[in-house]
Design an enzyme around this catalytic site. Structure first.
Site, PDB file in Angstrom:
ATOM      1  CE  LYS A 181     -62.764  19.358  -7.528  1.00 39.22           C
ATOM      2  NZ  LYS A 181     -63.083  18.840  -8.912  1.00 39.22           N
ATOM      3  CD  GLU A 257     -60.244   4.894  -1.992  1.00 38.76           C
ATOM      4  OE1 GLU A 257     -59.200   4.596  -2.621  1.00 38.76           O
ATOM      5  OE2 GLU A 257     -61.365   4.914  -2.499  1.00 38.76           O
ATOM      6  CB  CYS A 291     -58.391   3.360  -6.218  1.00 41.49           C
ATOM      7  SG  CYS A 291     -59.915   3.056  -5.316  1.00 41.49           S
ATOM      8  CD  GLU A 388     -53.788   4.045  -9.120  1.00 43.22           C
ATOM      9  OE1 GLU A 388     -54.749   3.452  -8.598  1.00 43.22           O
ATOM     10  OE2 GLU A 388     -53.441   5.192  -8.791  1.00 43.22           O
TER      11      GLU A 388
END
Length: 488
Positions: A181, A257, A291, A388
């Site tokens: 996906k 991850e 990231c 973040e």
């Protein structure tokens, strides 16, 4: 200006065919540079995931073409797939820039890196070997490494094609079959990759691509009883949901991850101008949508003011605009939601007392462009130092000693990446051993290669991608013990 590009594939890809979703629903994929619709994409959900899993199960049957294929031939198919990506590199990079907003030059670099990742894993196909184990003369014991089976893969929007290559490389090399996906923001290059996989000769059902939303299509993958492993790259929040779904369903293996708030520590023995350039790349590459971005820049107090001066100028000089303009270094953020999140965190930095050295505002009034932003006088308790941001925002913090900065660097739930800039090898080694992070870069940042394992400590994930370790996530180890008949 954006190229005139024909969008060739907008349907789901199941069993080597493009098909409409069972529901018939569609969703728009948006060009973040101008907010306009690029194409309407078939929206997959649980019914479509079920169909894709059935196709993947058939392709994984022990008597299927894929399972009976020699490991060498599987590697040759992967090389053919990489050849086709190389052939169509310009078109794929154009799709990536249209759909994601990253500069065309960056998109080209991503596709070239993806080819390298796929070729690396193609080379592993016939080198995945078991061992013989000494268990006494009366027994012959060996291990086999076997593909885990049907795997579900959910990838993010920040590196759409590259994340596909990270997932498909080890899965194809080990002989698994897949249901992928792509992020709903960026489905175009994944659908084109599916067409190339078919053209390369990868058998029907091995690769399936289902665009859709996380709570529907993504959840169906995480919960599916016939998917034996799910690989996810994305937010820590969703990582928790996937772990829970695995536990409630069939205890499928999970590799994650996830997010990061990575420290880059700069000591006072360095060339300050050069260090500022490394730190600039560490946070501003890919518009900050990375990231493992070096999003906490710790600078020694002796060089702090000089460093801030260079960092400010680099941000002010950064060219932001049309990602197809070769003079531009930064395009838009991915969508309205992420734009709003980034601007909200920038505003929180202002309100909590950080000093805006550069940027801090929206750029223009069309598309989701954010000015490259630099904050000084940042403290550990500020939101911009803890959360973040996933945007072009550099937070510069001051430190005095190595013990202090190690403790502060580790004071986070994340642990994806880290960096240190120093001429003192002892400081570098002390930091490298003490920092709680899956990657440590010394006098550089973001040094990823196909051979090097990548992944996180703590809530930045579990498992590893890339390198030989990336294969382990897709393999089961079977021990075979054979009793040897007594010949006397």
């Amino acid at each position: 200006m954006a190229k005139e590009t024909k969008i060739k594939y907008t349907q789901l890809f199941i069993n080597n065919e493009f098909v409409d979703s069972v529901s018939g629903r569609k969703f728009a994929t948006i060009n973040p540079a101008n907010g306009k619709i690029i194409a309407e994409i078939s929206e997959g959900d649980k019914a479509d995931i079920d169909k894709a899993v059935e196709a993947a199960k058939r392709a994984f049957d022990r008597k299927s073409e894929w399972r009976k294929m020699s490991a060498y031939d599987r590697g040759q198919l992967m090389h053919k797939f990489a050849d086709l990506i190389e052939r169509d590199l310009d078109y794929i990079a154009t799709l990536e820039t249209l759909d994601n907003g990253k500069t065309y030059a960056n998109a080209v670099g991503d596709i070239q890196a993806s080819i390298a990742f796929l070729r690396y894993y193609a080379g592993w196909c016939d080198k995945i070997v078991g061992t013989t184990i000494p268990t006494g003369d009366a027994n012959f014991t060996l291990t086999r490494k076997e593909p885990i089976g049907v795997v579900g893969q959910i990838i993010p929007w920040n590196y759409p094609f590259m994340m596909l290559s990270w997932k498909w490389g080890p899965a194809l090399a080990t002989g698994c079959t897949m249901v992928l996906k792509p992020a709903e923001q960026t489905p175009l290059t994944a659908l084109y990759a599916a067409a190339l996989a078919k053209e390369a000769g990868i058998p029907a059902g091995v690769v399936n691509v289902i665009p859709g939303y996380g709570p529907t299509a993504g959840a169906a993958i995480a919960e599916h009883p016939d998917i034996r492993k799910v690989a996810f790259t994305g937010s820590t929040e969703v990582g928790h949901i996937i772990m829970e779904a695995s536990g409630k369903s069939n205890l499928k293996r999970v590799s994650l991850e996830l997010g990061g708030k990575s420290p880059l520590v700069i000591f006072d023995d360095v060339d300050v101008k050069e260090a500022a350039k490394i730190a600039y790349g560490a946070i501003f590459n890919n518009h900050g949508q990375n990231c493992c971005a070096g999003s906490r820049t710790f600078v020694h107090s002796k060089i702090y003011d000089e460093f801030v001066k260079y960092a400010k100028q680099l941000a002010l000089d950064r060219k932001v605009g049309d990602p197809f303009d070769p003079k531009m270094e930064q395009g838009p953020q991915i969508d309205q939601e992420m734009f709003d999140k980034v601007m909200g965190l920038i505003n929180s930095g202002k309100q909590q007392g950080a000093a805006v050295e550069a940027g801090g505002e929206r750029k223009g009034d069309v598309g989701f462009f954010v000015q490259p932003t630099v904050f000084s006088n940042v403290t550990d308790n500020m939101r911009i130092a803890k959360e973040e941001i996933f945007g072009p925002v550099q937070s510069i913090l001051k430190f005095d000693t190595i013990d202090e900065v190690i403790e502060r660097a580790n004071r986070t739930n994340y642990g994806l990446a880290s960096g240190i800039i120093t001429k003192d090898i002892n400081k570098a080694l002390i930091f490298a051993q003490a920092v709680e992070a899956g990657s440590v870069w010394v006098n550089s940042y973001d040094g990823l290669t196909p051979q090097t394992p990548f992944g996180g400590f703590k809530q930045s994930g579990m498992g590893r991608e890339l390198g030989e370790e990336g294969l382990h996530e897709y393999l089961e180890i079977k021990t075979i013990n054979i009793k040897i008949a007594n010949g006397n």
